[in-house]
Every structure is written in C-alpha cells, then in structure tokens.
Motif scaffolding. Structure first.
Motif, PDB file in Angstrom:
ATOM      1  N   LYS A 109      -7.208  -4.791   6.266  1.00 48.32           N
ATOM      2  CA  LYS A 109      -6.908  -4.826   4.832  1.00 48.32           C
ATOM      3  C   LYS A 109      -5.651  -5.639   4.541  1.00 48.32           C
ATOM      4  O   LYS A 109      -5.300  -5.834   3.376  1.00 48.32           O
ATOM      5  CB  LYS A 109      -6.756  -3.411   4.287  1.00 48.32           C
ATOM      6  N   GLU A 146      -2.872  -2.504  11.514  1.00 47.41           N
ATOM      7  CA  GLU A 146      -4.078  -2.051  10.824  1.00 47.41           C
ATOM      8  C   GLU A 146      -4.558  -0.706  11.390  1.00 47.41           C
ATOM      9  O   GLU A 146      -4.508  -0.481  12.594  1.00 47.41           O
ATOM     10  CB  GLU A 146      -5.205  -3.079  10.984  1.00 47.41           C
ATOM     11  N   HIS A 147      -5.053   0.155  10.518  1.00 43.32           N
ATOM     12  CA  HIS A 147      -5.675   1.397  10.985  1.00 43.32           C
ATOM     13  C   HIS A 147      -7.022   1.093  11.641  1.00 43.32           C
ATOM     14  O   HIS A 147      -7.422   1.747  12.602  1.00 43.32           O
ATOM     15  CB  HIS A 147      -5.858   2.370   9.823  1.00 43.32           C
ATOM     16  N   ASP A 148      -7.711   0.075  11.092  1.00 41.94           N
ATOM     17  CA  ASP A 148      -8.981  -0.350  11.671  1.00 41.94           C
ATOM     18  C   ASP A 148      -8.931  -1.873  11.834  1.00 41.94           C
ATOM     19  O   ASP A 148      -9.282  -2.613  10.900  1.00 41.94           O
ATOM     20  CB  ASP A 148     -10.151   0.049  10.773  1.00 41.94           C
ATOM     21  N   ARG A 191      -3.019  -7.431  13.968  1.00 44.59           N
ATOM     22  CA  ARG A 191      -3.973  -6.462  13.436  1.00 44.59           C
ATOM     23  C   ARG A 191      -3.996  -5.187  14.278  1.00 44.59           C
ATOM     24  O   ARG A 191      -4.081  -4.078  13.739  1.00 44.59           O
ATOM     25  CB  ARG A 191      -5.364  -7.076  13.376  1.00 44.59           C
ATOM     26  N   GLN A 192      -3.931  -5.363  15.579  1.00 43.11           N
ATOM     27  CA  GLN A 192      -3.931  -4.191  16.465  1.00 43.11           C
ATOM     28  C   GLN A 192      -2.721  -3.293  16.201  1.00 43.11           C
ATOM     29  O   GLN A 192      -2.778  -2.076  16.389  1.00 43.11           O
ATOM     30  CB  GLN A 192      -3.921  -4.640  17.928  1.00 43.11           C
ATOM     31  N   LYS A 193      -1.644  -3.890  15.715  1.00 40.74           N
ATOM     32  CA  LYS A 193      -0.395  -3.147  15.542  1.00 40.74           C
ATOM     33  C   LYS A 193      -0.189  -2.593  14.134  1.00 40.74           C
ATOM     34  O   LYS A 193       0.496  -1.578  13.974  1.00 40.74           O
ATOM     35  CB  LYS A 193       0.787  -4.052  15.922  1.00 40.74           C
ATOM     36  N   HIS A 251       0.828  -1.205   0.000  1.00 39.73           N
ATOM     37  CA  HIS A 251       0.000   0.000   0.000  1.00 39.73           C
ATOM     38  C   HIS A 251       0.868   1.264   0.000  1.00 39.73           C
ATOM     39  O   HIS A 251       0.814   2.084   0.909  1.00 39.73           O
ATOM     40  CB  HIS A 251      -0.962  -0.001   1.189  1.00 39.73           C
ATOM     41  N   ARG A 281       5.033   0.731  10.097  1.00 34.67           N
ATOM     42  CA  ARG A 281       3.743   1.203   9.618  1.00 34.67           C
ATOM     43  C   ARG A 281       3.789   2.717   9.536  1.00 34.67           C
ATOM     44  O   ARG A 281       4.032   3.394  10.537  1.00 34.67           O
ATOM     45  CB  ARG A 281       2.609   0.778  10.551  1.00 34.67           C
ATOM     46  N   GLY A 282       3.630   3.229   8.331  1.00 34.14           N
ATOM     47  CA  GLY A 282       3.723   4.674   8.137  1.00 34.14           C
ATOM     48  C   GLY A 282       5.063   5.235   8.551  1.00 34.14           C
ATOM     49  O   GLY A 282       5.150   6.378   9.015  1.00 34.14           O
ATOM     50  N   GLU A 287       3.013   2.016   3.021  1.00 34.18           N
ATOM     51  CA  GLU A 287       2.375   2.217   4.328  1.00 34.18           C
ATOM     52  C   GLU A 287       2.814   1.137   5.319  1.00 34.18           C
ATOM     53  O   GLU A 287       3.036   1.397   6.499  1.00 34.18           O
ATOM     54  CB  GLU A 287       0.854   2.186   4.171  1.00 34.18           C
TER      55      GLU A 287
END
Length: 230
Positions: free
Chosen positions: A213, A206-208, A202-204, A132, A147-148, A135
């Motif tokens: 995603k 993913e944005h949601d 996922r908690q770490k 992505h 992430r970011g 990202e």
C-alpha cells in the motif's frame, strides 16, 4: 536562484564555466584562491562550490576540508590528477564528485544539476512525515523510519529511495530516474537493482509485501508512493 561559487586560478576556465552556468539560470560568484573561496563561503550564501584542486595558495583538498568545517554545501572538484588515489582522497575530505580536466562545460552543468537535485531529494520541509495515521513515519532529522512505532532497519540506499518517493506521493518514477537519484548518474550496474531495493523495503514496511500500500508498481514504467500524509 541557486548561487554557485567557481574557484579556479585560471580566468579562462572560470569565464567558460560561469558563462554556461549563467545560461542555465544560476547566479555565480568567483574566487581564484583558496583563501578567497573560504571567505566567500563563510560570509555569503552559497548553494554549490566548483573547486579546482591546484590553487596558488593551497591544495584544493585543504580548501575542501576548511569549507566542510563551516558548511555542508555540495562540492564538485576539478582536477588534472587522474589517479584513483587522488579521486579517493578528494571524496574522503568531503567532495561530492569530481571531474577531470579538460572537460566539457556542458558536463559541468549536468553534474551540478544532478548533485543539487540529489541534495534537494534528501531535504524535507518538515522534520517528520507520517502516513496512514502514523503507521509509517519518516524522521528526516534522525534519518530513521518507524512502522507502528518500531524502528525499521533500512540500508542507506533503501532510506534514500523511500524518502525520495515519499516526498512526492502519487508521482510515478521510472527505474532510470530512481537509479540516478539514489545510486548516482555514473552507476553502471543493472537498473533492475532498484527492483531489489523496492522488494527489500516492502519486506520491512509493508504488512503484506505482496499487496503493498506504500510503494506500488506501475507496470511498464516504474513505481509510485501511494501513502497519504496525516
């Protein structure tokens, strides 16, 4: 074709192990002493070592330590010693697994296959994977995830799980397969342990986390990694 070094001073054991490995398509090299084993690993291209602990010239643990100084090749120890202390000692000097004699040669082949697969799982052709538009980034040299642009703190098992799935985007993995690849084929806990690891990841990353995603649930089967590389 993978090359496997079989180190044992008993010709009958070497013959049986070599026969089963050859039937599975592996190339084999043999050694009956620790010194020969170290020399072969140093001079030849070897992908795996099956190492007996009781050799005529030196202890198998010593051979393992010497190999580890020059190579990160996976090592499966064969031992007649059954105490937990001997197992711990073998693993602490660099062995990847151990098998107690007498053994079923089919189990030797299964262990070799499983360890090689786990080893391949953590090797990337590229040093870095990005998803992505950068990202999410996995740096395999540093074994770090961003992430970011911010470093994500993952446990070793969380990193293994993410890396295995990220190497195979869109492939569906069952929970059983992920347990074997991440936690080992001898893991005796609940396979739903994988669900908790996925939840933590996922908690770490993913944005949601409730609408992921990256790691997507395939109901009734397991999970797949949905991210696209850039």
């Amino acid at each position: 074709m993978k090359t496997i070094l079989v180190v044992d001073d008993e010709p009958k054991i070497r013959d049986v192990v070599v026969s089963y490995l050859s039937k599975e398509g592996y190339r084999t090299v043999e050694a009956e002493t620790g010194a020969d084993a170290i020399r072969i690993v140093h001079n030849e291209s070897v992908d795996f070592v099956i190492l007996d602990l009781m050799l005529p010239d030196m202890e198998g643990e010593q051979v393992c330590q010497s190999i580890r100084q020059i190579h990160s090749v996976p090592i499966l120890m064969l031992t007649a010693k059954v105490s937990g202390n001997n197992r711990i000692k073998g693993l602490s000097v660099g062995a990847d697994d151990y098998l107690i004699k007498p053994f079923d040669p089919r189990e030797v082949v299964a262990r070799v296959r499983a360890i090689l697969r786990r080893t391949d799982d953590y090797h990337l052709l590229a040093d870095r994977l990005a998803f992505h538009e950068g990202e999410l980034t996995i740096d395999s040299l540093k074994q770090q995830v961003y992430r970011g642009g911010e470093l994500v703190s993952l446990t070793p098992n969380e990193y293994k799980l993410l890396l295995i799935m990220a190497k195979h985007p869109q492939r569906i993995f069952s929970r059983e397969e992920l347990v074997e690849r991440v936690l080992g084929y001898d893991f005796e806990g609940d396979i739903r342990t994988i669900d908790q690891h996925v939840k933590n990841i996922r908690q770490k990353i993913e944005h949601d986390p409730k609408s992921p995603k990256y790691i997507v649930t395939v109901y009734g089967t397991g999970y797949r990694f949905a991210g696209g590389t850039v």
